[in-house]
Design a protein around this motif. Sequence first.
Motif, PDB file in Angstrom:
ATOM      1  N   LEU A   1       0.831  -1.211   0.000  1.00 26.94           N
ATOM      2  CA  LEU A   1       0.000   0.000   0.000  1.00 26.94           C
ATOM      3  C   LEU A   1       0.861   1.255   0.000  1.00 26.94           C
ATOM      4  O   LEU A   1       0.522   2.238  -0.666  1.00 26.94           O
ATOM      5  CB  LEU A   1      -0.955  -0.009   1.197  1.00 26.94           C
ATOM      6  CG  LEU A   1      -2.088  -1.035   1.109  1.00 26.94           C
ATOM      7  CD1 LEU A   1      -2.777  -1.201   2.460  1.00 26.94           C
ATOM      8  CD2 LEU A   1      -3.097  -0.651   0.026  1.00 26.94           C
ATOM      9  N   LEU A   2       1.964   1.226   0.709  1.00 27.82           N
ATOM     10  CA  LEU A   2       2.872   2.385   0.686  1.00 27.82           C
ATOM     11  C   LEU A   2       3.444   2.593  -0.717  1.00 27.82           C
ATOM     12  O   LEU A   2       3.546   3.728  -1.191  1.00 27.82           O
ATOM     13  CB  LEU A   2       4.004   2.212   1.701  1.00 27.82           C
ATOM     14  CG  LEU A   2       3.615   2.431   3.153  1.00 27.82           C
ATOM     15  CD1 LEU A   2       4.745   1.978   4.079  1.00 27.82           C
ATOM     16  CD2 LEU A   2       3.262   3.894   3.409  1.00 27.82           C
ATOM     17  N   ARG A   3       3.795   1.492  -1.391  1.00 27.64           N
ATOM     18  CA  ARG A   3       4.276   1.605  -2.781  1.00 27.64           C
ATOM     19  C   ARG A   3       3.203   2.249  -3.653  1.00 27.64           C
ATOM     20  O   ARG A   3       3.480   3.144  -4.451  1.00 27.64           O
ATOM     21  CB  ARG A   3       4.632   0.218  -3.333  1.00 27.64           C
ATOM     22  CG  ARG A   3       6.077  -0.135  -3.285  1.00 27.64           C
ATOM     23  CD  ARG A   3       6.425  -1.384  -4.079  1.00 27.64           C
ATOM     24  NE  ARG A   3       5.551  -2.516  -3.849  1.00 27.64           N
ATOM     25  CZ  ARG A   3       5.648  -3.354  -2.825  1.00 27.64           C
ATOM     26  NH1 ARG A   3       6.586  -3.207  -1.917  1.00 27.64           N
ATOM     27  NH2 ARG A   3       4.814  -4.370  -2.704  1.00 27.64           N
ATOM     28  N   ASP A   4       1.952   1.777  -3.498  1.00 23.98           N
ATOM     29  CA  ASP A   4       0.855   2.337  -4.292  1.00 23.98           C
ATOM     30  C   ASP A   4       0.599   3.800  -3.945  1.00 23.98           C
ATOM     31  O   ASP A   4       0.238   4.594  -4.818  1.00 23.98           O
ATOM     32  CB  ASP A   4      -0.430   1.531  -4.081  1.00 23.98           C
ATOM     33  CG  ASP A   4      -0.346   0.131  -4.678  1.00 23.98           C
ATOM     34  OD1 ASP A   4       0.554  -0.118  -5.517  1.00 23.98           O
ATOM     35  OD2 ASP A   4      -1.183  -0.713  -4.294  1.00 23.98           O
ATOM     36  N   LEU A   5       0.785   4.160  -2.688  1.00 24.86           N
ATOM     37  CA  LEU A   5       0.561   5.543  -2.267  1.00 24.86           C
ATOM     38  C   LEU A   5       1.608   6.472  -2.866  1.00 24.86           C
ATOM     39  O   LEU A   5       1.319   7.637  -3.156  1.00 24.86           O
ATOM     40  CB  LEU A   5       0.595   5.618  -0.731  1.00 24.86           C
ATOM     41  CG  LEU A   5      -0.123   6.764  -0.063  1.00 24.86           C
ATOM     42  CD1 LEU A   5      -1.566   6.892  -0.519  1.00 24.86           C
ATOM     43  CD2 LEU A   5      -0.058   6.615   1.454  1.00 24.86           C
ATOM     44  N   ARG A   6       2.798   5.957  -3.089  1.00 30.11           N
ATOM     45  CA  ARG A   6       3.852   6.767  -3.721  1.00 30.11           C
ATOM     46  C   ARG A   6       3.665   6.884  -5.230  1.00 30.11           C
ATOM     47  O   ARG A   6       4.215   7.787  -5.854  1.00 30.11           O
ATOM     48  CB  ARG A   6       5.224   6.152  -3.418  1.00 30.11           C
ATOM     49  CG  ARG A   6       5.651   6.285  -1.974  1.00 30.11           C
ATOM     50  CD  ARG A   6       7.100   5.853  -1.768  1.00 30.11           C
ATOM     51  NE  ARG A   6       7.311   4.443  -2.022  1.00 30.11           N
ATOM     52  CZ  ARG A   6       7.331   3.490  -1.089  1.00 30.11           C
ATOM     53  NH1 ARG A   6       7.142   3.794   0.173  1.00 30.11           N
ATOM     54  NH2 ARG A   6       7.561   2.238  -1.424  1.00 30.11           N
ATOM     55  N   ASP A   7       2.888   5.995  -5.816  1.00 26.20           N
ATOM     56  CA  ASP A   7       2.686   5.935  -7.270  1.00 26.20           C
ATOM     57  C   ASP A   7       1.637   6.973  -7.686  1.00 26.20           C
ATOM     58  O   ASP A   7       0.454   6.834  -7.384  1.00 26.20           O
ATOM     59  CB  ASP A   7       2.221   4.522  -7.642  1.00 26.20           C
ATOM     60  CG  ASP A   7       1.991   4.334  -9.128  1.00 26.20           C
ATOM     61  OD1 ASP A   7       1.990   5.330  -9.890  1.00 26.20           O
ATOM     62  OD2 ASP A   7       1.785   3.177  -9.530  1.00 26.20           O
ATOM     63  N   SER A   8       2.067   7.984  -8.407  1.00 27.90           N
ATOM     64  CA  SER A   8       1.154   9.072  -8.791  1.00 27.90           C
ATOM     65  C   SER A   8       0.081   8.619  -9.782  1.00 27.90           C
ATOM     66  O   SER A   8      -0.903   9.330  -9.975  1.00 27.90           O
ATOM     67  CB  SER A   8       1.947  10.242  -9.389  1.00 27.90           C
ATOM     68  OG  SER A   8       2.601   9.827 -10.572  1.00 27.90           O
ATOM     69  N   THR A   9       0.227   7.432 -10.366  1.00 30.80           N
ATOM     70  CA  THR A   9      -0.800   6.952 -11.301  1.00 30.80           C
ATOM     71  C   THR A   9      -1.848   6.075 -10.611  1.00 30.80           C
ATOM     72  O   THR A   9      -2.803   5.649 -11.259  1.00 30.80           O
ATOM     73  CB  THR A   9      -0.168   6.161 -12.470  1.00 30.80           C
ATOM     74  OG1 THR A   9       0.445   4.973 -11.960  1.00 30.80           O
ATOM     75  CG2 THR A   9       0.866   7.014 -13.214  1.00 30.80           C
ATOM     76  N   SER A  10      -1.656   5.800  -9.338  1.00 29.54           N
ATOM     77  CA  SER A  10      -2.633   4.960  -8.634  1.00 29.54           C
ATOM     78  C   SER A  10      -3.768   5.828  -8.091  1.00 29.54           C
ATOM     79  O   SER A  10      -3.675   7.053  -8.062  1.00 29.54           O
ATOM     80  CB  SER A  10      -1.961   4.187  -7.491  1.00 29.54           C
ATOM     81  OG  SER A  10      -1.610   5.070  -6.452  1.00 29.54           O
ATOM     82  N   ASP A  11      -4.824   5.186  -7.644  1.00 26.89           N
ATOM     83  CA  ASP A  11      -5.936   5.888  -6.997  1.00 26.89           C
ATOM     84  C   ASP A  11      -5.502   6.142  -5.553  1.00 26.89           C
ATOM     85  O   ASP A  11      -5.824   5.388  -4.644  1.00 26.89           O
ATOM     86  CB  ASP A  11      -7.212   5.044  -7.061  1.00 26.89           C
ATOM     87  CG  ASP A  11      -8.416   5.738  -6.453  1.00 26.89           C
ATOM     88  OD1 ASP A  11      -8.239   6.774  -5.769  1.00 26.89           O
ATOM     89  OD2 ASP A  11      -9.533   5.233  -6.639  1.00 26.89           O
ATOM     90  N   ARG A  12      -4.732   7.205  -5.376  1.00 27.46           N
ATOM     91  CA  ARG A  12      -4.122   7.488  -4.079  1.00 27.46           C
ATOM     92  C   ARG A  12      -5.157   7.698  -2.966  1.00 27.46           C
ATOM     93  O   ARG A  12      -4.887   7.378  -1.821  1.00 27.46           O
ATOM     94  CB  ARG A  12      -3.204   8.700  -4.181  1.00 27.46           C
ATOM     95  CG  ARG A  12      -1.935   8.417  -4.958  1.00 27.46           C
ATOM     96  CD  ARG A  12      -1.198   9.686  -5.228  1.00 27.46           C
ATOM     97  NE  ARG A  12       0.239   9.526  -5.019  1.00 27.46           N
ATOM     98  CZ  ARG A  12       1.098  10.515  -5.107  1.00 27.46           C
ATOM     99  NH1 ARG A  12       0.691  11.744  -5.386  1.00 27.46           N
ATOM    100  NH2 ARG A  12       2.383  10.301  -4.904  1.00 27.46           N
TER     101      ARG A  12
END
Length: 187
Positions: free
Chosen positions: A29-40
Amino acid sequence: MSTPIDLGRPVSGDVIDLILEDHRRFEGLLRDLRDSTSDRDAVRRALAALHVAHAEAEEKHVYPQLRRKDAISEHEAEHGEEEHAEGHEAMLAVLELKGTDTQAFDDAVEELAKVLNHHLTEEELTILNPAREEVREKVRADLGEAFATERNAQLDADCGNIDNVRRIVEAAEREGLLDDEGEDSEG
């Protein structure tokens, strides 16, 4: 509306394995939160829910039982609770931001990642390793069921909503769990 993120719904297992599965979820989830293309926004809500549910289950069931079994000391349990409080505080900072595409958001995510990664590492070394060595499998299985039940009940109660996280942080402040003074002077 965003797609809900699967946080898993374990019902039983060795408590160590269940905690480690959540730790890997935190990292993802932290990786996804850093990813600007994810649904943050969806990711931060999922991360808040998992963080609160996981911490509450550990504090209500795991830490007290490990203390009773002399697998961990009172200090280690209290330190784990302090680190949960710090994680809640960092999580609240992420939740309170309006947008997810700002430098303020990125800075808050960086701080959250720092706090959570520190806690995951320390807990695995100072709490889970002794539990592996000192606590019988049957006790760990019983504890796993209690942990999973509490964790799932917390998730069902929408424990990660901003008002609840704010309430938890305020309670931690009142209890002195977020006292910044002397933080580095602990032995």
